[in-house]
Design an enzyme around this catalytic site. Structure first.
Site, PDB file in Angstrom:
ATOM      1  N   ALA A  22      12.980  23.299  -1.466  1.00 31.26           N
ATOM      2  CA  ALA A  22      13.569  23.585  -0.150  1.00 31.26           C
ATOM      3  C   ALA A  22      13.092  24.894   0.457  1.00 31.26           C
ATOM      4  CB  ALA A  22      15.086  23.613  -0.265  1.00 31.26           C
ATOM      5  N   ILE A  26       9.491  19.947   4.834  1.00 29.01           N
ATOM      6  CA  ILE A  26      10.633  19.094   5.137  1.00 29.01           C
ATOM      7  C   ILE A  26      11.817  19.411   4.238  1.00 29.01           C
ATOM      8  CG2 ILE A  26       9.188  17.238   6.069  1.00 29.01           C
ATOM      9  CD1 ILE A  26       9.720  15.669   3.505  1.00 29.01           C
ATOM     10  N   GLY A  27      11.571  19.970   3.048  1.00 26.42           N
ATOM     11  CA  GLY A  27      12.670  20.369   2.187  1.00 26.42           C
ATOM     12  C   GLY A  27      13.482  21.487   2.817  1.00 26.42           C
ATOM     13  N   TYR A 176      -1.725  10.551  -7.061  1.00 19.91           N
ATOM     14  CA  TYR A 176      -0.665  10.820  -6.093  1.00 19.91           C
ATOM     15  C   TYR A 176       0.032   9.522  -5.694  1.00 19.91           C
ATOM     16  CZ  TYR A 176       1.685  12.433  -1.851  1.00 19.91           C
ATOM     17  OH  TYR A 176       2.629  12.724  -0.890  1.00 19.91           O
TER      18      TYR A 176
END
Length: 307
Positions: A22, A26-27, A176
């Protein structure tokens, strides 16, 4: 139906949330918006300096909920165990676990336990974290687990006999894709097991489409395209937030941007790939994940683990 925005996030007062990774991207915006809506929000990040700075930025933005940083390195199962123990002692309640952190197409790197870094961080770390925190989630009415996947799930393939690229020639993009497909398989299998156990916890999943974040620093080939056409992180966080807070987001649902082949736009139900729906592969991946992490999910009880 109108587009879903920050204004549609229900009041989160009284709820406690964890968001991994975070400190940026986007976190960060997921944590910021949850805190603005009143959630007590824990930023679970590897770098203490960046984590504390992100927490202070969210407080300064007008957070109504308490914001705290707690160290977590998902590439180290001992750190995962220590985080879960500390969180349980200090908070004792968990309404929302957002499995957001991830790494993207690095050179071949091994975690402390010897996992390939993308699979170790993106999947095994979050698998172990969720298992260890499940008892807290199950004691909280209306609790949810949300994992952040990727459009890469569509080309992902699970090398069940070589999950950590020990026998295959390492290919960063395929590794990935495997890790992001693993995110999908994990959440869908988790929801099946929650349902079978009669648990009220919901497991949902989301993807951010094409969003400009620090994650692209290792994907040099795509950086010019993403930097030019990608959504801002705050927009890329909305599918996660919808999966996390929309009362209509049922367990097992998948959310992503609704425009331009799922690359941008407001969050709507997204298409799950055929491979992600393979319950047989999901079961095998679950079994391998329990074996490799040493964390066994105990629905209705206490998770066990060797770390």
């Amino acid at each position: 139906m109108g587009k879903w925005t920050f204004g549609d996030i229900p009041d989160q007062s009284g709820r406690t949330a964890i968001v991994t990774g975070a400190n940026s991207g986007i976190g960060f915006d997921t944590a910021r918006m949850l805190a603005l809506k009143g959630a007590r929000t824990v930023l679970a990040c590897r770098n203490p300096e960046k984590g504390e700075a992100a927490a202070e930025r969210i407080r300064a933005a007008g957070a109504r909920g308490e914001v705290a940083f707690v160290p977590l390195d998902l590439s180290d199962l001992e750190s995962v165990a220590a985080f879960a123990d500390r969180f349980g002692e200090e908070y004792g309640r968990l309404d929302l676990l957002v499995n957001n952190a991830g790494v993207m197409v690095p050179p071949l790197t091994r975690t402390r336990q010897g996992f390939e870094l993308q699979m170790g961080t993106n999947h095994f770390g979050h698998f172990a974290l969720t298992g260890r925190l499940l008892p807290l989630l199950e004691r909280t009415e209306g609790a949810r687990v949300v994992s952040v996947a990727s459009l890469a799930q569509y080309y992902g393939w699970i090398g069940i006999d070589d999950l950590n690229w020990e026998r295959r020639s390492y290919r960063p993009w395929l590794a990935y894709g495997q890790s992001k497909l693993a995110n999908m398989l994990f959440i869908l299998e988790l929801q099946r097991r929650l349902t079978a156990a009669g648990s009220g916890v919901r497991a949902t999943i989301a993807h951010p489409g094409v969003t400009t974040t620090e994650l692209i620093r290792t994907a040099k080939a795509l950086e010019p395209f993403i930097s030019r056409f990608g959504m801002k992180a705050a927009d890329g966080a909305l599918p996660t937030l919808r999966a996390a807070t929309d009362p209509a987001a049922a367990g097992g649902t998948y959310w992503g941007p609704g425009g331009l082949f799922g690359t941008s736009g407001p969050p709507v139900p997204a298409r799950t790939s055929g491979r992600a729906k393979d319950a047989g592969v999901a079961r095998r991946l679950w079994e391998e994940s329990e074996k490799l992490t040493g964390v066994t999910f105990a629905f209705g009880g206490e998770a066990t683990g060797k770390a």
